[in-house]
Design a protein around this motif. Sequence first.
Motif, mmCIF file in Angstrom:
data_model
loop_
_atom_site.group_PDB
_atom_site.id
_atom_site.type_symbol
_atom_site.label_atom_id
_atom_site.label_comp_id
_atom_site.label_asym_id
_atom_site.label_seq_id
_atom_site.Cartn_x
_atom_site.Cartn_y
_atom_site.Cartn_z
ATOM 1 N N PHE A 253 70.493 67.333 119.847
ATOM 2 C CA PHE A 253 70.078 66.115 120.539
ATOM 3 C C PHE A 253 69.461 66.541 121.867
ATOM 4 C CE2 PHE A 253 71.359 61.472 121.311
ATOM 5 C CZ PHE A 253 70.636 61.342 122.478
ATOM 6 N N LYS A 254 68.190 66.235 122.065
ATOM 7 C CA LYS A 254 67.525 66.529 123.335
ATOM 8 C C LYS A 254 67.301 65.224 124.088
ATOM 9 C CE LYS A 254 66.980 71.028 123.202
ATOM 10 N NZ LYS A 254 65.661 71.651 123.388
ATOM 11 N N GLN A 255 67.840 65.140 125.283
ATOM 12 C CA GLN A 255 67.739 63.919 126.075
ATOM 13 C C GLN A 255 66.333 63.780 126.656
ATOM 14 O OE1 GLN A 255 72.157 64.828 127.649
ATOM 15 N NE2 GLN A 255 71.153 63.168 128.749
ATOM 16 N N GLN A 256 65.672 62.680 126.315
ATOM 17 C CA GLN A 256 64.284 62.441 126.700
ATOM 18 C C GLN A 256 64.212 61.232 127.622
ATOM 19 O OE1 GLN A 256 61.656 64.172 126.414
ATOM 20 N NE2 GLN A 256 59.979 62.752 126.776
ATOM 21 N N LEU B 255 66.957 70.583 134.505
ATOM 22 C CA LEU B 255 66.754 71.565 133.442
ATOM 23 C C LEU B 255 66.307 70.897 132.149
ATOM 24 C CD1 LEU B 255 69.769 74.033 133.878
ATOM 25 C CD2 LEU B 255 67.355 74.469 134.356
ATOM 26 N N MET B 256 66.918 69.777 131.814
ATOM 27 C CA MET B 256 66.550 69.057 130.589
ATOM 28 C C MET B 256 65.099 68.601 130.635
ATOM 29 S SD MET B 256 69.935 66.696 130.021
ATOM 30 C CE MET B 256 71.581 67.411 129.958
ATOM 31 N N ILE B 257 64.710 68.027 131.770
ATOM 32 C CA ILE B 257 63.338 67.536 131.903
ATOM 33 C C ILE B 257 62.344 68.690 131.851
ATOM 34 C CG2 ILE B 257 61.716 66.436 133.496
ATOM 35 C CD1 ILE B 257 64.030 64.666 134.432
ATOM 36 N N ALA C 183 62.663 71.588 130.346
ATOM 37 C CA ALA C 183 62.578 72.112 128.977
ATOM 38 C C ALA C 183 61.699 71.221 128.105
ATOM 39 C CB ALA C 183 63.973 72.228 128.378
ATOM 40 N N ASN C 184 61.836 69.902 128.252
ATOM 41 C CA ASN C 184 61.045 68.974 127.448
ATOM 42 C C ASN C 184 59.569 69.003 127.846
ATOM 43 O OD1 ASN C 184 63.613 68.387 126.622
ATOM 44 N ND2 ASN C 184 63.497 66.201 126.973
ATOM 45 N N ARG C 185 59.313 69.157 129.131
ATOM 46 C CA ARG C 185 57.926 69.205 129.598
ATOM 47 C C ARG C 185 57.215 70.471 129.118
ATOM 48 N NH1 ARG C 185 58.575 67.223 135.926
ATOM 49 N NH2 ARG C 185 58.645 64.969 135.514
ATOM 50 N N VAL C 186 57.942 71.563 129.051
ATOM 51 C CA VAL C 186 57.343 72.831 128.645
ATOM 52 C C VAL C 186 56.687 72.727 127.275
ATOM 53 C CG1 VAL C 186 57.911 75.179 127.888
ATOM 54 C CG2 VAL C 186 58.717 74.365 130.088
ATOM 55 N N ILE C 187 57.318 71.961 126.364
ATOM 56 C CA ILE C 187 56.749 71.839 125.016
ATOM 57 C C ILE C 187 55.957 70.548 124.838
ATOM 58 C CG2 ILE C 187 58.546 73.301 124.021
ATOM 59 C CD1 ILE C 187 59.777 70.786 122.835
ATOM 60 N N GLY C 188 55.815 69.779 125.910
ATOM 61 C CA GLY C 188 54.918 68.630 125.900
ATOM 62 C C GLY C 188 55.430 67.382 125.222
ATOM 63 N N VAL C 189 56.752 67.192 125.148
ATOM 64 C CA VAL C 189 57.284 65.959 124.558
ATOM 65 C C VAL C 189 57.040 64.804 125.518
ATOM 66 C CG1 VAL C 189 59.352 64.768 123.772
ATOM 67 C CG2 VAL C 189 59.023 67.175 123.217
ATOM 68 N N HIS C 190 56.521 63.717 124.991
ATOM 69 C CA HIS C 190 56.214 62.555 125.828
ATOM 70 C C HIS C 190 56.950 61.310 125.351
ATOM 71 C CE1 HIS C 190 54.168 59.648 128.299
ATOM 72 N NE2 HIS C 190 53.591 59.067 127.257
ATOM 73 N N VAL C 191 56.717 60.899 124.113
ATOM 74 C CA VAL C 191 57.284 59.641 123.636
ATOM 75 C C VAL C 191 58.655 59.868 123.003
ATOM 76 C CG1 VAL C 191 55.007 58.654 123.227
ATOM 77 C CG2 VAL C 191 56.176 59.836 121.365
ATOM 78 N N SER C 192 59.363 58.780 122.826
ATOM 79 C CA SER C 192 60.637 58.817 122.103
ATOM 80 C C SER C 192 60.600 57.758 121.004
ATOM 81 C CB SER C 192 61.805 58.553 123.058
ATOM 82 O OG SER C 192 61.718 57.246 123.607
ATOM 83 N N PRO C 193 61.197 58.090 119.855
ATOM 84 C CA PRO C 193 61.743 59.397 119.519
ATOM 85 C C PRO C 193 60.657 60.381 119.094
ATOM 86 C CG PRO C 193 62.020 57.904 117.666
ATOM 87 C CD PRO C 193 61.413 57.088 118.788
ATOM 88 N N THR C 194 60.912 61.651 119.346
ATOM 89 C CA THR C 194 60.081 62.744 118.847
ATOM 90 C C THR C 194 61.007 63.724 118.138
ATOM 91 O OG1 THR C 194 58.405 62.545 120.575
ATOM 92 C CG2 THR C 194 58.570 64.669 119.476
ATOM 93 N N VAL C 195 60.568 64.242 117.012
ATOM 94 C CA VAL C 195 61.389 65.173 116.231
ATOM 95 C C VAL C 195 60.644 66.496 116.093
ATOM 96 C CG1 VAL C 195 62.520 65.603 114.024
ATOM 97 C CG2 VAL C 195 62.464 63.278 114.958
#
Length: 206
Positions: A62-65, A162-164, A166-178
């Motif tokens: 579970f990655k908190q977005q 740290l969570m933010i 990590a998510n930015r590094v791989i470019g996650v923007h919207v939720s949910p993303t898998v």
Amino acid sequence: MSLPPKFHGQKLVAGDVAPSPHTLELYLDYVCPFSAKLFRTFYHDVKPIIAEKYHTRLQVIFKQQIQPWHPSSTLVHEAAAAVLKLAPEKFWEFSDVLFKKQTDFFDLSVVNETRNETYKRLAALAASVGVDSEKVFQLLAIVPQGGESLNSGNGVTNDIKLMIKANRVIGVHVSPTVFFDGIEERSISSSFSAAQWDEWLRNNVA
């Protein structure tokens, strides 16, 4: 994908703990209705399938977005980070409660209360899954620090950073993303039924 050891509670334990060749990452926001829909099906209906059939071949994280256009998103994720710190084995159970109660933390539900008042309600929710509400609130509360420390955050600010990051590094923007094995898996929808999940797992993990 890798997971910092201090965030190990984000990893779903659905069966025997064993090295897993595949990794499924769920990037979810607690105040996103579509994230709630995906989580509800996954946690209650798909977790037993994984425990029965794929527990040695698939790890789920579970990655908190956080979605900053909803200011309360940060506060709710901070509460989950506090539970993750205090009782990591309760993280998924607490996440289930947060999703069930998500409308209590929508924009209109928090607009007339202070930040610490919202934290108190979140700490009370943590108590419903057996986590000490006072300890949760101590990690969340914004209290005077003395001197010129007017923007020092709280006891989980560094974890949230740290969570933010990590998510930015791989470019996650919207939720949910898998993500599946490090690549965005766009075929998975928040509307997936348990049967659709079962089929997807059979085709990709078995």
